[in-house]
Design an enzyme around this catalytic site. Structure first.
Site, PDB file in Angstrom:
ATOM      1  CE  LYS A  13      -2.062  -0.576   3.701  1.00 35.97           C
ATOM      2  NZ  LYS A  13      -1.573  -2.975   4.432  1.00 35.97           N
ATOM      3  NE  ARG A  87      -3.864  -0.502  10.275  1.00 33.96           N
ATOM      4  CZ  ARG A  87      -3.280  -0.930   9.820  1.00 33.96           C
ATOM      5  NH1 ARG A  87      -3.341   0.933   8.672  1.00 33.96           N
ATOM      6  NH2 ARG A  87      -2.094  -0.896   9.246  1.00 33.96           N
ATOM      7  NE  ARG A 126       7.930  -2.708   6.490  1.00 35.73           N
ATOM      8  CZ  ARG A 126       6.578  -2.330   6.035  1.00 35.73           C
ATOM      9  NH1 ARG A 126       5.825  -2.257   4.519  1.00 35.73           N
ATOM     10  NH2 ARG A 126       5.599  -2.581   7.065  1.00 35.73           N
ATOM     11  NE  ARG A 160       5.935   0.073   9.963  1.00 32.14           N
ATOM     12  CZ  ARG A 160       5.046  -0.067   9.370  1.00 32.14           C
ATOM     13  NH1 ARG A 160       4.937   0.267   8.248  1.00 32.14           N
ATOM     14  NH2 ARG A 160       4.063  -0.906  10.654  1.00 32.14           N
ATOM     15  NE  ARG A 171       2.342  -4.460  11.375  1.00 34.27           N
ATOM     16  CZ  ARG A 171       2.997  -4.158  10.544  1.00 34.27           C
ATOM     17  NH1 ARG A 171       4.519  -4.723  11.237  1.00 34.27           N
ATOM     18  NH2 ARG A 171       3.287  -3.216   9.882  1.00 34.27           N
TER      19      ARG A 171
HETATM   20  P1  AMP Z   1       0.720   0.980   9.081  1.00 32.31           P
HETATM   21  O1  AMP Z   1       1.655   2.062   9.018  1.00 32.31           O
HETATM   22  O2  AMP Z   1      -0.670   0.719   8.522  1.00 32.31           O
HETATM   23  O3  AMP Z   1       1.152  -0.753   8.897  1.00 32.31           O
HETATM   24  O4  AMP Z   1       0.352   0.787  10.345  1.00 32.31           O
HETATM   25  C1  AMP Z   1       0.924   0.961  11.808  1.00 32.31           C
HETATM   26  C2  AMP Z   1       0.846   0.441  13.059  1.00 32.31           C
HETATM   27  O5  AMP Z   1       0.091   1.976  13.226  1.00 32.31           O
HETATM   28  C3  AMP Z   1      -0.689  -0.615  12.873  1.00 32.31           C
HETATM   29  O6  AMP Z   1      -0.212  -1.372  13.368  1.00 32.31           O
HETATM   30  C4  AMP Z   1      -1.325   0.776  14.123  1.00 32.31           C
HETATM   31  O7  AMP Z   1      -0.763  -0.064  15.256  1.00 32.31           O
HETATM   32  C5  AMP Z   1      -1.325   1.935  13.427  1.00 32.31           C
HETATM   33  N1  AMP Z   1      -2.425   2.364  12.774  1.00 32.31           N
HETATM   34  C6  AMP Z   1      -1.875   2.380  11.795  1.00 32.31           C
HETATM   35  N2  AMP Z   1      -3.019   3.140  10.679  1.00 32.31           N
HETATM   36  C7  AMP Z   1      -4.678   2.963  11.966  1.00 32.31           C
HETATM   37  C8  AMP Z   1      -5.658   2.700  11.699  1.00 32.31           C
HETATM   38  N3  AMP Z   1      -6.454   3.504  10.645  1.00 32.31           N
HETATM   39  N4  AMP Z   1      -6.802   2.627  13.020  1.00 32.31           N
HETATM   40  C9  AMP Z   1      -5.937   2.304  14.479  1.00 32.31           C
HETATM   41  N5  AMP Z   1      -4.641   1.745  13.662  1.00 32.31           N
HETATM   42  C10 AMP Z   1      -3.780   2.108  13.228  1.00 32.31           C
END
Ligand code: AMP
Length: 216
Positions: A13, A87, A126, A160, A171
């Site tokens: 994404k 989400r 990564r 990360r 996740r």
């Molecule tokens: P991402 O970078 O999109 O993989 O997000 C990393 C982490 O941020 C996720 O595992 C969640 O803990 C939190 N997070 C990001 N976007 C959301 C969302 N829309 N709703 C809830 N938690 C989020």
């Protein structure tokens, strides 16, 4: 045009959103990036989100919906790419409201379909350039010169904290339990387009372009 990129962690994404932003002037709205910025800045939201993110669980709907609301007005006329948001069903409903309040609407929900075992390999390994953000992978996309960013020449990189196998598995569970179930919500409005996320970055990009250009 406003689109959602939907798919489990590691589906691509962020890569595709960044490409669309560069190529079309659309604005990438990544709640993950916004939360990581808040964590780095030590804001009250960041302090609250840090522990939840390290566990691989979801931050509250209220927090992420407010973050998106703050940034949506800055999204250009070319439109927004929602990356990692919504989400949950509550977030999907919040997004509908935020868009309709601004006289805007969703054009496509692009689902990146992927094989979960492959994803773990993609995610663990990564890293990105600490200066320009270019993305790399230990096995699949190393830097050309070890330790030097191909794009800007920086020697500083970052990983990360949640890109470890245990957190990635959580996740994935969160994705399956809370995020995948929002697909029918959009399917009912005939918005969902499915793309094979296991194809190359270029191939996935070409498929997304064809959807946005209305040629498929
Ligand atoms: P991402 O970078 O999109 O993989 O997000 C990393 C982490 O941020 C996720 O595992 C969640 O803990 C939190 N997070 C990001 N976007 C959301 C969302 N829309 N709703 C809830 N938690 C989020």
């Amino acid at each position: 045009m406003n689109i959602i990129l939907l798919g489990p962690p590691g589906a691509g994404k962020g890569t595709q959103a960044a490409r669309l932003q560069a190529a079309r002037g659309m604005v990438q709205l990544s709640t993950g990036d916004m939360l990581r910025e808040a964590v780095a800045a030590g804001t009250p939201i960041g302090l609250q989100a840090k522990v939840v993110m390290e566990r691989g669980e979801l931050v509250s709907d209220a927090i992420v919906s407010a973050l998106i609301g703050e940034r949506l007005d800055a999204a250009s006329e070319q439109g927004a790419i929602f990356d990692g948001f919504p989400r949950t069903r509550a977030q999907a409903e919040a997004l509908d409201l935020l868009l309709s309040e601004r006289g805007r609407r969703l054009d496509h929900v692009i689902e990146l379909a992927v094989d979960e075992d492959e994803l773990v390999k993609r995610i663990v390994g990564r890293f990105s350039c600490a200066r320009c953000g270019a993305g790399y992978h230990d096995s699949f996309r190393p830097t050309q010169v070890p330790g030097v960013c191909d794009v800007c020449g920086s020697t500083e990189f970052k990983r990360r904290r949640d890109d470890n196998e245990q957190t990635v598995r959580t996740r994935m569970v969160e994705y399956r339990a809370k995020t995948a179930p929002i697909l029918p919500y959009y399917d009912a409005r005939d918005l969902v387009r499915r793309v094979d996320g296991m194809a190359s970055v270029e191939q996935v990009g070409a498929e997304i372009d064809a959807i946005l250009d209305g040629t498929v």
